[in-house]
Design a protein around this motif. Structure first.
Motif, short mmCIF file in Angstrom:
data_model
loop_
_atom_site.label_atom_id
_atom_site.label_comp_id
_atom_site.label_asym_id
_atom_site.label_seq_id
_atom_site.Cartn_x
_atom_site.Cartn_y
_atom_site.Cartn_z
N CYS A 99 27.33 31.29 72.41
CA CYS A 99 26.66 31.96 71.30
C CYS A 99 27.07 33.43 71.29
O CYS A 99 26.92 34.13 72.28
CB CYS A 99 25.14 31.83 71.48
SG CYS A 99 24.22 32.76 70.25
N CYS B 103 23.48 35.80 71.74
CA CYS B 103 22.71 35.86 72.98
C CYS B 103 23.53 35.44 74.19
O CYS B 103 23.04 35.46 75.31
CB CYS B 103 21.45 35.02 72.86
SG CYS B 103 21.75 33.26 72.82
N SER C 232 24.50 32.68 75.34
CA SER C 232 24.29 31.42 76.03
C SER C 232 25.38 30.43 75.61
O SER C 232 25.93 30.50 74.51
CB SER C 232 22.92 30.85 75.69
OG SER C 232 22.82 30.57 74.32
N CYS D 52 23.75 29.51 68.78
CA CYS D 52 22.95 28.45 69.40
C CYS D 52 21.75 28.05 68.55
O CYS D 52 21.18 27.00 68.78
CB CYS D 52 22.49 28.90 70.79
SG CYS D 52 21.38 30.32 70.76
N CYS D 53 21.39 28.89 67.61
CA CYS D 53 20.19 28.60 66.84
C CYS D 53 20.25 29.37 65.51
O CYS D 53 21.04 30.31 65.38
CB CYS D 53 18.95 28.98 67.63
SG CYS D 53 18.85 30.75 67.98
N CYS E 54 20.07 33.19 65.76
CA CYS E 54 21.31 33.84 66.14
C CYS E 54 22.32 33.81 64.99
O CYS E 54 23.10 34.73 64.82
CB CYS E 54 21.89 33.17 67.38
SG CYS E 54 20.98 33.54 68.88
#
Ligand SMILES: [Zn+2]
Length: 67
Positions: free
Chosen positions: A14, A17, A19, A40-41, A44
């Motif tokens: 990501c 962030c 990750s 990732c989401c 983001c």
């Protein structure tokens, strides 16, 4: 077992962030300039789209722009 992370096209984490994300499972995909990013989401994703230069390291190039 082959490593295919050296292509330089896909960022397997990501961008916001940091990750790790799995491109095979990623539901969000952003094609920005020469690269593909996998937030990732949705949070983001919106953060990335709001300020993509900040997360792609392109921010410094802006000073050469003559808009
Ligand atoms: Zn994230």
């Amino acid at each position: 077992m082959r490593l295919e992370m050296m292509k330089g096209e896909e960022m397997l984490f990501c961008p916001v962030c940091k990750s790790r994300t799995n491109p095979n499972k990623a539901q969000i995909k952003i094609h920005y300039q020469e690269n593909i990013y996998y937030p990732c989401c949705p949070l983001c994703q919106s953060e990335f789209e709001r300020n993509p230069d900040k997360y792609t390291g392109q921010e410094n190039k802006r000073k050469n722009k003559t808009d």
